[in-house]
Design a protein around this motif. Structure first.
Motif, short mmCIF file in Angstrom:
data_model
loop_
_atom_site.label_atom_id
_atom_site.label_comp_id
_atom_site.label_asym_id
_atom_site.label_seq_id
_atom_site.Cartn_x
_atom_site.Cartn_y
_atom_site.Cartn_z
N LEU A 51 0.85 -1.19 0.00
CA LEU A 51 0.00 0.00 0.00
C LEU A 51 0.88 1.24 0.00
N ILE A 83 0.57 5.31 0.22
CA ILE A 83 -0.42 6.32 0.62
C ILE A 83 0.22 7.70 0.75
N TRP A 141 -8.84 9.26 4.53
CA TRP A 141 -8.71 8.47 3.31
C TRP A 141 -7.71 7.32 3.42
N SER A 142 -6.51 7.60 3.87
CA SER A 142 -5.48 6.57 3.92
C SER A 142 -5.78 5.50 4.95
N MET A 194 -8.43 2.84 3.81
CA MET A 194 -7.92 1.75 2.98
C MET A 194 -7.04 0.80 3.79
N ILE A 218 -1.30 -1.30 -4.27
CA ILE A 218 -2.38 -0.31 -4.25
C ILE A 218 -1.79 1.06 -4.01
N HIS A 225 -2.91 4.47 -3.33
CA HIS A 225 -4.20 4.96 -2.84
C HIS A 225 -4.36 6.46 -3.05
N TYR A 246 -5.60 1.84 -8.09
CA TYR A 246 -5.62 3.22 -7.60
C TYR A 246 -7.07 3.68 -7.48
N PHE A 289 -13.52 -0.56 2.48
CA PHE A 289 -12.64 -1.05 1.42
C PHE A 289 -12.36 -2.55 1.48
#
Length: 328
Positions: free
Chosen positions: A33, A35, A44-45, A48, A94, A96, A118, A261
């Motif tokens: 991941l 971020i 947001w971060s 996920m 990912i 993000h 993404y 998510f």
């Protein structure tokens, strides 16, 4: 066809399905991941990160390895991290943030056996890129309804990050929801020009309040800075998105749109196990439980049954498609 042969065929088909399942695979799946902020940004971060960790908890750490690179606002640094994970053999990487799309379009063709993802995104230019797309406008519409019904001054402030992508979707949904229940409301939007400038977000929040706003909202990691400002005022409310941010300010955060998510990550892993390394546009909505709306129980008296009833009715219409939000 004999009964015995039919049973064998069905058994073989079922076996194939299990073989394709990411959760039945003997190979340890490695997920990385990347971020722009941190895994504890309360926005947001973190949303996920928690989704990925939920999948890992379901599979077991012996079946799934997770690596994270934080604070990669800079595209050069983010690109270097993505390439390094690809070279290390991570099967799903990912990135993000919509700002990483161009990086993946450049890097993904170089590693055709690795899956990249993404969001918020729509386009999947390479067959090994997933784009995931939270319908931010849906929860925003419901939050806008709450704001329109709660405001006494008829002035509502939005603390925006960048005038693009997910923020635009959120703002459009919020404004339409507020005006649907209160045509006289004045929704004022201002942008910091950044996703992570907590100081600028706080300054915009103060400006909205000085101008008479008694309900505020906003998206992205910077919203924490604005929420902290609301703690200083009585009868001033905040409506959250991305995560349930009630813990930041239990006395002012009324409700939140939450991105779930976990299923998105599971879908990408299952698709990969089935031979589809990308090329999919994955949506998060109320209809597929990718989104949820949560209320602050501590402020239950501020959102009575009448408001909840109107909001839940609108939510049902979003799910069945009878309520459409104008995104033009």
């Amino acid at each position: 066809m004999s009964k015995k042969f039919f049973i064998c065929v069905v058994a073989a088909a079922v076996a194939c399905l299990f073989a394709f399942s990411a959760f039945a695979a003997d190979e340890k799946i490695k997920v990385a991941l990347v971020i722009p902020s941190t895994i504890d940004d309360m926005a947001w971060s973190q949303a996920m990160y928690e989704g990925i960790k939920a999948v890992q908890a379901e599979l077991g750490e012996d079946k799934m390895e997770v690596a994270v690179s934080e604070r990669l606002w800079n595209a050069v640094d983010a690109g270097a991290a993505i390439r390094e994970y690809a070279l290390q053999g991570y099967q799903l990487i990912i990135a993000h943030g919509a700002q990483y799309q161009s990086l993946l379009n450049e890097i993904a063709p170089e590693f055709p056996k690795i899956s990249f993802a993404y969001g918020t995104g729509f386009a999947t230019e390479s067959p090994n890129i997933f784009a995931y797309d939270p319908h931010a406008q849906e929860g925003a519409y419901l939050l806008g309804m709450i704001a329109g019904l709660k405001t006494k001054s008829n002035i509502i402030g939005i603390v925006g990050p960048v005038e693009a992508g997910d923020a635009i979707k959120f703002n459009k949904g919020f404004v339409q929801g507020a005006k649907a229940v209160n045509p006289n409301v004045d929704v004022r939007i201002a942008y910091t020009g950044s996703f992570g400038d907590l100081v600028a977000a706080a300054e915009i929040a103060r400006t909205h309040i000085k101008a008479g706003a008694d309900v505020l909202t906003g998206s992205s990691q910077q919203s924490v800075g604005a929420i902290n400002v609301t703690k200083e005022f009585d009868k001033l409310f905040w409506l959250s998105t991305d995560m349930n941010q009630v813990s930041i300010s239990p006395k002012t955060v009324l409700a939140a749109q939450v991105y779930n998510f976990k299923d998105t990550v599971k879908t990408m892993l299952d698709s990969r196990a089935a031979g589809e390394l990308g090329g999919k546009h994955l949506e998060l909505s109320f209809a597929n439980n990718g989104l949820s709306l949560v209320y602050n129980e501590e402020l239950a008296a501020e959102i009575g049954d009448d408001i909840k009833a109107k909001v839940e009715e609108a939510k049902g219409k979003l799910v069945d498609g009878s309520l459409k939000i104008n995104m033009e």
